[in-house]
Write a protein that holds these residues in place. Structure first.
Motif, PDB file in Angstrom:
ATOM      1  N   SER A  51       0.809  -1.222   0.000  1.00 15.09           N
ATOM      2  CA  SER A  51       0.000   0.000   0.000  1.00 15.09           C
ATOM      3  C   SER A  51       0.841   1.270   0.000  1.00 15.09           C
ATOM      4  N   MET A  52       2.112   1.162   0.354  1.00 15.37           N
ATOM      5  CA  MET A  52       2.961   2.350   0.483  1.00 15.37           C
ATOM      6  C   MET A  52       3.453   2.855  -0.868  1.00 15.37           C
ATOM      7  N   SER A  53       3.660   4.161  -0.922  1.00 14.44           N
ATOM      8  CA  SER A  53       4.411   4.765  -2.021  1.00 14.44           C
ATOM      9  C   SER A  53       5.555   5.548  -1.398  1.00 14.44           C
ATOM     10  N   PHE A  54       6.523   5.938  -2.219  1.00 14.82           N
ATOM     11  CA  PHE A  54       7.720   6.585  -1.705  1.00 14.82           C
ATOM     12  C   PHE A  54       7.988   7.873  -2.468  1.00 14.82           C
ATOM     13  N   ARG A  55       8.588   8.829  -1.756  1.00 11.42           N
ATOM     14  CA  ARG A  55       8.871  10.118  -2.402  1.00 11.42           C
ATOM     15  C   ARG A  55      10.172  10.690  -1.863  1.00 11.42           C
ATOM     16  N   ARG A  56      10.988  11.184  -2.758  1.00 17.31           N
ATOM     17  CA  ARG A  56      12.191  11.920  -2.362  1.00 17.31           C
ATOM     18  C   ARG A  56      11.838  13.407  -2.287  1.00 17.31           C
ATOM     19  N   VAL A  57      12.376  14.067  -1.259  1.00 19.76           N
ATOM     20  CA  VAL A  57      12.070  15.483  -1.048  1.00 19.76           C
ATOM     21  C   VAL A  57      13.381  16.250  -0.948  1.00 19.76           C
ATOM     22  N   GLU A  58      13.514  17.276  -1.757  1.00 21.92           N
ATOM     23  CA  GLU A  58      14.727  18.089  -1.734  1.00 21.92           C
ATOM     24  C   GLU A  58      14.723  19.023  -0.522  1.00 21.92           C
ATOM     25  N   LYS A  59      15.905  19.355  -0.058  1.00 24.49           N
ATOM     26  CA  LYS A  59      16.058  20.273   1.070  1.00 24.49           C
ATOM     27  C   LYS A  59      15.319  21.583   0.796  1.00 24.49           C
ATOM     28  N   GLY A  60      14.536  22.029   1.777  1.00 24.42           N
ATOM     29  CA  GLY A  60      13.804  23.287   1.663  1.00 24.42           C
ATOM     30  C   GLY A  60      12.393  23.142   1.132  1.00 24.42           C
ATOM     31  N   ASN A  61      12.046  21.955   0.618  1.00 23.31           N
ATOM     32  CA  ASN A  61      10.700  21.731   0.090  1.00 23.31           C
ATOM     33  C   ASN A  61       9.742  21.306   1.203  1.00 23.31           C
ATOM     34  N   TYR A  62       8.486  21.744   1.058  1.00 24.95           N
ATOM     35  CA  TYR A  62       7.457  21.390   2.040  1.00 24.95           C
ATOM     36  C   TYR A  62       6.821  20.062   1.660  1.00 24.95           C
ATOM     37  N   ILE A  63       6.576  19.242   2.672  1.00 30.58           N
ATOM     38  CA  ILE A  63       5.920  17.951   2.484  1.00 30.58           C
ATOM     39  C   ILE A  63       4.446  18.073   2.817  1.00 30.58           C
ATOM     40  N   LEU A  64       4.139  18.768   3.900  1.00 29.99           N
ATOM     41  CA  LEU A  64       2.766  19.034   4.314  1.00 29.99           C
ATOM     42  C   LEU A  64       2.594  20.522   4.536  1.00 29.99           C
ATOM     43  N   HIS A  65       1.379  21.002   4.310  1.00 30.94           N
ATOM     44  CA  HIS A  65       1.037  22.389   4.601  1.00 30.94           C
ATOM     45  C   HIS A  65      -0.107  22.429   5.605  1.00 30.94           C
ATOM     46  N   LYS A  66       0.003  23.307   6.574  1.00 29.06           N
ATOM     47  CA  LYS A  66      -1.067  23.463   7.554  1.00 29.06           C
ATOM     48  C   LYS A  66      -2.380  23.775   6.835  1.00 29.06           C
ATOM     49  N   GLY A  67      -3.437  23.088   7.224  1.00 33.57           N
ATOM     50  CA  GLY A  67      -4.731  23.283   6.585  1.00 33.57           C
ATOM     51  C   GLY A  67      -5.002  22.323   5.442  1.00 33.57           C
ATOM     52  N   GLY A  68      -3.972  21.572   5.021  1.00 32.35           N
ATOM     53  CA  GLY A  68      -4.160  20.622   3.929  1.00 32.35           C
ATOM     54  C   GLY A  68      -4.919  19.383   4.391  1.00 32.35           C
ATOM     55  N   THR A  69      -5.335  18.576   3.449  1.00 29.42           N
ATOM     56  CA  THR A  69      -6.096  17.377   3.773  1.00 29.42           C
ATOM     57  C   THR A  69      -5.156  16.256   4.234  1.00 29.42           C
ATOM     58  N   GLY A  70      -5.657  15.422   5.146  1.00 33.07           N
ATOM     59  CA  GLY A  70      -4.848  14.342   5.696  1.00 33.07           C
ATOM     60  C   GLY A  70      -5.004  13.062   4.915  1.00 33.07           C
ATOM     61  N   ASP A  71      -4.412  13.011   3.741  1.00 32.63           N
ATOM     62  CA  ASP A  71      -4.584  11.856   2.855  1.00 32.63           C
ATOM     63  C   ASP A  71      -3.656  10.701   3.198  1.00 32.63           C
ATOM     64  N   TYR A  72      -2.604  10.964   3.965  1.00 30.33           N
ATOM     65  CA  TYR A  72      -1.602   9.923   4.209  1.00 30.33           C
ATOM     66  C   TYR A  72      -1.066   9.998   5.639  1.00 30.33           C
ATOM     67  N   LEU A  73      -0.622   8.836   6.135  1.00 23.53           N
ATOM     68  CA  LEU A  73       0.281   8.761   7.275  1.00 23.53           C
ATOM     69  C   LEU A  73       1.669   8.638   6.665  1.00 23.53           C
ATOM     70  N   LEU A  74       2.609   9.416   7.161  1.00 17.59           N
ATOM     71  CA  LEU A  74       3.924   9.484   6.522  1.00 17.59           C
ATOM     72  C   LEU A  74       5.016   9.015   7.466  1.00 17.59           C
TER      73      LEU A  74
END
Length: 254
Positions: A51-74
């Motif tokens: 069920s999992m997917s994976f994502r690479r995140v570059e330094k300085g990038n946002y993963i979650l934003h306050k107020g966004g929908t809770g579609d995933y446990l990370l």
């Protein structure tokens, strides 16, 4: 153990051959090594892995934003993240730091409400995403996981309360000392250490002050023999003195 394709997007300026090579990469994750999942049976882990997917995140990038929908446990698999909120005047305040093995986003999974804070990468990071429905089933169908989530929530409540108290200290040096004291962990043998010390800019955000003030405060601690630098950690030679300094007014008026 599960394998899944790396779903990270590539920059538009990357050479095509390099982009294709990235698309063909696989990520191998030992789910038993993730603290929240440790001890679960192999069938459950296999279903989670599928069920999992994976994502690479570059330094300085946002993963979650306050107020966004809770579609995933990370889950943070590699790198370093910072949980942040904004004051009314738009200043960023760091609430906590996440290290490999930590999970986040559980509040929205539990209550279905929007995200309560934002999360930004302070290093190049790798995260795993478990869809909300699967995450909810994981929490409510496994007593061990539910217990760990409840323990984590109580820890966060206590930590948030302590952090609010630290931010209420008017003296900047004392805020920094109090924050460092909160980060201390005791190694076998009783040695007090702060592992993977956050960068000075990160400490500054957490203490609501400037990086220069953090640098001066650390120099005071080093000069007085309270702490000692050791690669990416601080050895706290006099923990009681560190706690005492959180209560004393800084003589330099910082």
């Amino acid at each position: 153990m599960t394998e899944a394709r790396d779903t990270a997007s590539t920059e538009s300026e990357e050479p095509q051959a390099f982009a294709e090579a990235r698309e063909q990469q696989t990520i191998t994750v030992h789910l038993q090594k993730i603290p929240l999942l440790s001890g679960l049976d192999s069938n459950t882990l296999a279903q989670i892995g599928i069920s999992m997917s994976f994502r690479r995140v570059e330094k300085g990038n946002y993963i979650l934003h306050k107020g966004g929908t809770g579609d995933y446990l990370l889950f943070l698999l590699a790198g370093r993240l910072r949980v942040v909120d904004l004051t009314e005047d738009g200043r960023e305040i760091a609430l906590s730091v996440l290290s490999p093995g930590d999970y986040f986003g559980e509040l929205s999974i539990i209550d279905g409400q929007p995200r309560s804070a934002s999360v930004v990468a302070t290093e190049h990071s790798l995260i795993a995403l478990l869809p909300a429905q699967h995450a909810s089933n994981l929490i409510y169908s496994h007593a061990l996981v539910a217990k760990r989530v409840m323990q984590r929530l109580t820890e966060k409540i206590r930590s948030d309360s302590n952090h609010r108290a630290i931010l209420g200290i008017q003296n900047a040096h004392r805020r920094i000392y109090a924050l460092l004291a909160q980060l201390v962990r005791f190694a076998p043998g009783g040695l007090a250490v702060i592992e993977n010390v956050p960068p000075q800019q990160e400490i500054a955000i957490m203490a609501n002050t400037s990086r220069e003030t953090v640098s001066r405060a650390l120099q005071v601690l080093i000069q007085q023999g309270v702490v000692e630098k050791d690669v990416r950690r601080l050895i706290v030679r006099d923990f009681e003195q560190l706690k005492t300094m959180t209560l004393e007014q800084d003589k330099n008026g910082a």
